[in-house]
Structure formats: structure tokens, C-alpha cells
Design an enzyme around this catalytic site. Structure first.
Site, PDB file in Angstrom:
ATOM      1  N   ASP A  74       0.844  -1.194   0.000  1.00 32.46           N
ATOM      2  CA  ASP A  74       0.000   0.000   0.000  1.00 32.46           C
ATOM      3  C   ASP A  74       0.882   1.247   0.000  1.00 32.46           C
ATOM      4  OD1 ASP A  74       0.765  -0.658   2.687  1.00 32.46           O
ATOM      5  OD2 ASP A  74      -0.747   0.726   3.474  1.00 32.46           O
ATOM      6  N   GLU A 139      -0.051  -0.757   5.890  1.00 28.60           N
ATOM      7  CA  GLU A 139       1.048  -0.235   6.697  1.00 28.60           C
ATOM      8  C   GLU A 139       0.914   1.268   6.844  1.00 28.60           C
ATOM      9  OE1 GLU A 139       4.883   1.121   8.155  1.00 28.60           O
ATOM     10  OE2 GLU A 139       3.926   1.733   6.309  1.00 28.60           O
TER      11      GLU A 139
HETATM   12 ZN   LIG Z   1       6.809   2.285   4.165  1.00 27.78          ZN
END
Ligand SMILES: [Zn+2]
Length: 392
Positions: A74, A139
Site C-alpha cells: 500500500d 502499513e
Molecule cells: Zn513504508
């Protein structure tokens, strides 16, 4: 068959996987890993009130040691599109630089690792042990449906990791500058101080909470929290907002609020910080409420076999000895450190999260060469305990 790091990074950038969307990014990885012999598990996690997130755990081999590469597909949003000189999701190479959101943080590193694995397999065949990839799509967001849950899933299956490299961008200026061997913790505090509303002309009939709020904030900001420790910078406390929201000039408000964020080193724990905060506020006195949210404790992979192996690999491939550091924000290494020794090494971080994010193409291939040396050494240094450093 070997995989080209640059072409794979381009394919990944072309999936606009802004958290929590996947947009095909993990599928691109699976399509690269499966022909290499990896068994891929797509793990979709969701929790009430959060968007579902796709994750991938891929493992080649069934024996130990299990060497893991962790990362995220992501990316943060591109921001003002007008500010980009090149389409952030086109994967364009211009002037020997690969542009795009995620080029540095951290699709480039994932591609570099997969390419390194493909070259090792072509040269030596399957490793005497396992190689795995733990790749999350959560994340850059709240990080609750990502790495943490994949690790729990692994533990429930009885799978263990013996050592892990996280591919976050760690180099300030040039490839080979810096390995992260730990991270500071992050704790956010929300303080509300209560009083009694009243007329400013009759303050004796009111109880103004604001002087107490100001004294409480002064108490926690006037002195440094510490002077730093052997592997860490001094802890920092930053006030992020002070809110009263009182539009009237003749009314004493009933309450005032402030929020602050603390980045703390290994001299502190969330509990020790909370007791310091409460002690400071109690000394000022009056009614208050303190809500604390800790998104990660500080941790350190003490210099040892794993840090040395990675540092030596960097030096072999670049001729430069990297510095061990614990600077910067948090990363998913904060979850992995509970399972095995973990260090972080990736690309040059200068343009991460910025407009025109890009990496030198030579850094991508250079990083892939470093990862290849790491793999070579991990599997040359069997058995597992040889790479498992102390995890303090
Ligand atoms: Zn990163």
C-alpha cells in the site's frame, strides 16, 4: 528464469494501491512468486469499523530456518496531482529514475527482493531452508488488519520466522548509508482539564481550567525527557494542538484540551511515561482526564549476528559500511520484533511520501544486489541459531 527488479517495480507502481485498496498489487506479486515455487496465501482481514485489507504470505520451502522479507504494497495518496511532473501511477522511467507513488516506499524494495530471490534460485537452486515474504496492504493506514494479524495467523499455524529484513527506505542520502536496528516508540496523549464556566468579570464565581492546562503543558515540556541512550536519540515530546474553542471574550470556559505526541527511546516504557505524566499533572492539581494511545513501543535488535550479516552484505555490494540507527518513525518492524530478530534496509528515503517520489534505477538494481548477498549469506550460515541475534 530471473525477474527484473525494475520491470516488476513498474508493474507494482501501476496498481494505484492507496491504503486500504489493493488494486491488483498483491496479484502482481503472486504472479511473480508462484512460478518461482512460492506457496502464496492471500489473507484478507477486517475489523468492525475498518476497511478490509488484503495481505500476502508467500513461502518457498518447508524447512527452517525461515528467512523473511517484510514490506507493504500500500502507498500514501499522491496528494496534489498538479504537483507531480509525471503520472504517479504510470511507472515511468525518466533520466535514469523510476517515478511513482511507492517507488521508494516501498514497492521498489519488494521488487528488488523478488528479483534477488529469482537470481539466487537460478544460480543455486532451492535454499537449505525457507524464504518467505510477508507483504501487507495496511502499513500506511491504521495497521490493524495487516502485519500484526498475519503474524498471529502464522503463530496459529505453528509457523515461525527466524530472521527478518524489512524493506522500508532507510538510507538518508545514498544506498549503503544506514540500517535501522530498532525504532523509537510512539505515544499520543489527550489531556482534558476541567473547571467551572463563568463570567470573566466574576472570576471568583468560576474555576478557570486554562491556567492549570498551561502549567501542566509547561511541566512536561520544560525539560528534555532524557539525554538519549546507547543506540537511541533523546526522546521527544511535541505538543500538537491546544483546543478551547471558546468564541466568547466574556466567558471563562469549563474545559480546555491539548494533545501531544511522544517519540520515546528504550529508557522508557508506556507505563513509565504514563506515571511521569500523571505525576506532573497531579502536581499542578485540579480535575483532568488523560487518554493515552501507544501505537508502538521502542525496540532494539542489539548489534549481533543478523545486524552484522546485513551490514557486511551492504559493505560487500556497495563498498560502504552502513551506520546502525534507530531514528525515524515507526514501521511494522514493531510487530515483527516479537517473533524474530528484525532489521530494516531499503532504498534512499529522500522523496518518500512527497510529490514526484522516485528512485534511481541504479539504486533499485543496487538494492537487489545487496539483498542477493544477504540471501547468499543467510543460507551459507546454517543452522538457524547462527542468524538469530539477541532481540532486546
Ligand atoms: Zn513504508
Amino acid at each position: 528464469m530471473t525477474i527484473d527488479a525494475v520491470a516488476l517495480a513498474q508493474d507494482l507502481i501501476r496498481c494505484p494501491s492507496v491504503t486500504p485498496r489493493d488494486d491488483g498489487a498483491l496479484g502482481v506479486l503472486e504472479a511473480a512468486l508462484t512460478p518461482l515455487g512460492f506457496v502464496c496465501h492471500r489473507l484478507r482481514f477486517e475489523q468492525e469499523g475498518t476497511a478490509p485489507v488484503e495481505n500476502l504470505y508467500a513461502r518457498l520451502g518447508t524447512e527452517g530456518p525461515n528467512f523473511c522479507f517484510a514490506g507493504h504494497t500500500d502507498v500514501v495518496p499522491p496528494g496534489e496531482l498538479k504537483g507531480w511532473s509525471i503520472d504517479p501511477f504510470a511507472g515511468t522511467i525518466h533520466n535514469d529514475r523510476l517515478y511513482g507513488r511507492g517507488a521508494v516506499d516501498m514497492k521498489g524494495a519488494i521488487a528488488a527482493f523478488v528479483a534477488a530471490v529469482s537470481r539466487r534460485l537460478a544460480a543455486d537452486g532451492p535454499p537449505a531452508g525457507s524464504i518467505s515474504l510477508l507483504i501487507t496492504g495496511d502499513e500506511e493506514g491504521v495497521a490493524i488488519n495487516g502485519t500484526k494479524k498475519v503474524l498471529d495467523w502464522l503463530a496459529a499455524r505453528g509457523e515461525t520466522l527466524d530472521a527478518c529484513v524489512v524493506g522500508e527506505p532507510t538510507n538518508p542520502k545514498a544506498l549503503g548509508d544506514m540500517i535501522k536496528i530498532g525504532r523509537r516508540g510512539s505515544l499520543t496523549g489527550h489531556l482534558t482539564v476541567f473547571g467551572a464556566q463563568g463570567h470573566t468579570a466574576y472570576p471568583h464565581l468560576a474555576d478557570n481550567p486554562l491556567p492549570r492546562l498551561v502549567r501542566m503543558l509547561a511541566a512536561i515540556t520544560e525539560k528534555p525527557m532524557d539525554e538519549g541512550t546507547a543506540h537511541f536519540q533523546p526522546s521527544t515530546l511535541a505538543l500538537t494542538t491546544i483546543d478551547v474553542g471558546n468564541p466568547a471574550t466574556n466567558v471563562i470556559p469549563a474545559q480546555g484540551k491539548a494533545t501531544f505526541n511522544i517519540r520515546f527511546n528504550d529508557a522508557h516504557t508506556p507505563a513509565s511515561i504514563e506515571s511521569w505524566l500523571r505525576g506532573s499533572f497531579d502536581a499542578v492539581g485540579g480535575a483532568y482526564e488523560l487518554d493515552i494511545h501507544c501505537s508502538g513501543e521502542s525496540f532494539l535488535t542489539a548489534p549481533g549476528p543478523l545486524t552484522e550479516l546485513v551490514a557486511e552484505a551492504v559493505e560487500t555490494a556497495t563498498g560502504r559500511r552502513p551506520e546502525y540507527s534507530t531514528t525515524g518513525g515507526t514501521s511494522d518492524a514493531r510487530f515483527i520484533k516479537n517473533f524474530c530478530p528484525v532489521v530494516e534496509f531499503g532504498l534512499v528515503g529522500q522523496t518518500m511520501h512527497k510529490l514526484d517520489e522516485h528512485t534511481l534505477v541504479s539504486d533499485l538494481t543496487g538494492l537487489s544486489a545487496i539483498y542477493e548477498v544477504i540471501l547468499q549469506r543467510v543460507f551459507a550460515r546454517l543452522p538457524a541459531p547462527a542468524i538469530a541475534g539477541s532481540n532486546g
